[in-house]
Design an enzyme around this catalytic site. Structure first.
Site, PDB file in Angstrom:
ATOM      1  N   TYR A  31       3.428  -9.337   3.214  1.00  0.00           N
ATOM      2  CA  TYR A  31       3.148  -8.924   2.498  1.00  0.00           C
ATOM      3  C   TYR A  31       3.371  -9.660   0.821  1.00  0.00           C
ATOM      4  O   TYR A  31       4.358  -9.978   0.764  1.00  0.00           O
ATOM      5  CB  TYR A  31       3.892  -7.536   2.128  1.00  0.00           C
ATOM      6  N   HIS A  64       4.757  -7.806  13.943  1.00  0.00           N
ATOM      7  CA  HIS A  64       3.629  -7.075  13.028  1.00  0.00           C
ATOM      8  C   HIS A  64       2.348  -6.900  13.888  1.00  0.00           C
ATOM      9  O   HIS A  64       1.800  -6.177  13.687  1.00  0.00           O
ATOM     10  CB  HIS A  64       3.432  -8.105  11.860  1.00  0.00           C
ATOM     11  N   SER A  92       0.161   4.225   6.603  1.00  0.00           N
ATOM     12  CA  SER A  92      -1.064   4.727   5.961  1.00  0.00           C
ATOM     13  C   SER A  92      -1.349   6.316   6.390  1.00  0.00           C
ATOM     14  O   SER A  92      -2.577   6.588   6.677  1.00  0.00           O
ATOM     15  CB  SER A  92      -2.472   4.159   6.454  1.00  0.00           C
ATOM     16  N   PRO A  93      -0.434   7.032   6.230  1.00  0.00           N
ATOM     17  CA  PRO A  93      -0.431   8.561   6.564  1.00  0.00           C
ATOM     18  C   PRO A  93      -1.488   9.169   5.720  1.00  0.00           C
ATOM     19  O   PRO A  93      -1.797  10.495   5.964  1.00  0.00           O
ATOM     20  CB  PRO A  93       1.124   8.770   6.604  1.00  0.00           C
ATOM     21  N   GLY A 140      -4.474   8.095   4.820  1.00  0.00           N
ATOM     22  CA  GLY A 140      -5.672   7.497   5.023  1.00  0.00           C
ATOM     23  C   GLY A 140      -5.925   6.485   3.819  1.00  0.00           C
ATOM     24  O   GLY A 140      -7.237   6.413   3.612  1.00  0.00           O
ATOM     25  N   ARG A 141      -5.063   5.686   3.541  1.00  0.00           N
ATOM     26  CA  ARG A 141      -5.436   4.546   2.381  1.00  0.00           C
ATOM     27  C   ARG A 141      -5.828   5.103   1.017  1.00  0.00           C
ATOM     28  O   ARG A 141      -7.036   4.537   0.474  1.00  0.00           O
ATOM     29  CB  ARG A 141      -6.436   3.339   3.024  1.00  0.00           C
ATOM     30  N   GLY A 142      -5.421   6.266   0.920  1.00  0.00           N
ATOM     31  CA  GLY A 142      -5.668   6.915  -0.449  1.00  0.00           C
ATOM     32  C   GLY A 142      -6.607   8.074  -0.357  1.00  0.00           C
ATOM     33  O   GLY A 142      -6.921   8.585  -1.304  1.00  0.00           O
ATOM     34  N   ALA A 180      -5.454  13.821  -3.857  1.00  0.00           N
ATOM     35  CA  ALA A 180      -6.318  14.796  -4.806  1.00  0.00           C
ATOM     36  C   ALA A 180      -7.218  13.841  -5.447  1.00  0.00           C
ATOM     37  O   ALA A 180      -8.092  14.208  -6.144  1.00  0.00           O
ATOM     38  CB  ALA A 180      -5.379  15.448  -5.796  1.00  0.00           C
TER      39      ALA A 180
END
Length: 353
Positions: free
Chosen positions: A75, A146, A225-226, A228-230, A234
């Protein structure tokens, strides 16, 4: 520091300082059921935060009761570890620290750093030594491979991590994006504390085999990513506005031929969340945590308000009928497009539908 217990010890799970949130077991540790993934602050989704803003986010998470922080050598090519070391090291007793090796940034022929997967024992050990310096700590609580470097037997890579446990440089071993078969091979070499893989309403591959294998072996499952990558929020992203460095530009699900169908799924999630009296992100996280007591959620964010919203998912208790409706809506067949491009799919070892 939190948690100086050898993996496989008969000692009880080590608890981080009191938190207002429910906790779950992570190897020999007890941590907040929702942790903080520290990729977003400097990697993958465009320009990184300023260091000052990253520090504010990290400290806000700590003060809010997060006791599980997860980073990696990849990262920001070490920047995430550096910032955690600089700003959280004074509070090291208050949280469990996870990082990763086996995928790093190395200069190409032009001197530009590129992602490299290297699971050779000597490389993993060198990466750990570098990480300890960046993180300003003498031990990493949970250290993941990783990616499995398929040119190197998993037994050799895990054997190197077991050496690091014996040397006291790490306390527990994890694997990322591996199949149930690979997990079992690794677990035969040294107890595996956790498997970390992408898991959410729109990425359900772990349900093929790994979730059950983790439950059987007593291994924690950490869902990255729970959200879904955004997408499962909302304010889903606009793929047309992605930053040139955003890794989602290469992910098929965000491509024009797939995105409209996937956006309709997000709209259905938003409607169900309104009925449940919570936000879409909170409902998506609550669904992940309802998959089993061994499952952890690891969202990432760059915003303190989103961090606080995510943690409130721990107050959401969806009824069985709502969970079943989410299952029926977000079937693997309903989601359009693969989660990675061809190269990304080749780099992971996870089962596929």
């Amino acid at each position: 520091m939190t948690g100086h217990v050898a993996q496989g010890s008969s000692s009880p799970a080590l608890k981080a300082p009191p938190t207002p949130w429910p906790t779950r077991r992570l190897g020999p540790f007890e941590v907040s059921a929702i942790g903080l993934g520290c990729m977003n602050v400097c990697h993958a989704y465009g320009e990184p935060l300023s260091e000052a803003d990253a520090a504010r986010l990290l400290l806000a998470a700590l003060e809010a009761g997060v006791t599980h922080f997860d980073t990696a050598a990849l990262y920001g090519f070490g920047l995430s570890e550096e910032w955690i070391g600089r700003h959280l090291a004074p509070h090291r007793q208050r949280f469990v620290l996870a990082s990763k090796c086996g995928m790093t940034g190395e200069p190409d022929e032009r001197g530009v750093k590129v992602r490299v997967i290297d699971g050779r024992p000597a490389t993993l050990k060198a990466t750990c030594d570098q990480a300890l310096k960046r993180l300003r700590t003498d031990v990493i609580d949970l250290y993941y491979l990783h990616r499995w470097d398929k040119r190197v037997p998993i037994e050799d890579s895990v054997g190197a991590l077991a050496d690091l446990v014996r040397q006291g440089k790490i306390l527990a071993i994890g694997l990322s994006e591996v199949s149930a078969a690979t997990l079992r091979r690794a677990h035969a070499v040294h107890p595996i504390a956790a498997v970390q893989s992408e898991y959410s309403l729109w990425t359900r591959n772990p349900e093929i085999a790994v979730l059950d294998a983790c439950r059987e072996l007593g291994v924690a499952f950490v869902a990255f990513s729970p959200l879904g990558r955004g997408v499962l929020t909302a304010s889903p992203p606009d793929p047309a506005a992605f930053h040139p460095k955003d890794i989602r530009r290469a992910m098929p699900r965000f491509a024009p031929e797939h995105w409209p169908r996937n956006l309709r799924l997000q709209q259905r999630l938003a409607a169900l969340a309104r009925q449940a009296g919570c936000t879409p992100a909170q409902l998506a996280l609550a669904w992940v945590l309802a998959r089993g007591p061994h499952v952890h959620a690891l969202p990432g964010t760059t915003r303190i308000d989103h961090l606080q919203e995510d943690l409130q998912a721990l107050r959401v208790q969806p009824e069985a009928a709502l969970l079943a409706e989410l299952d029926a809506t977000f079937t693997p067949q309903a989601v359009s497009g693969a989660r990675y491009n061809a190269q990304g799919e080749d780099e992971v070892d996870t089962e596929r539908f």
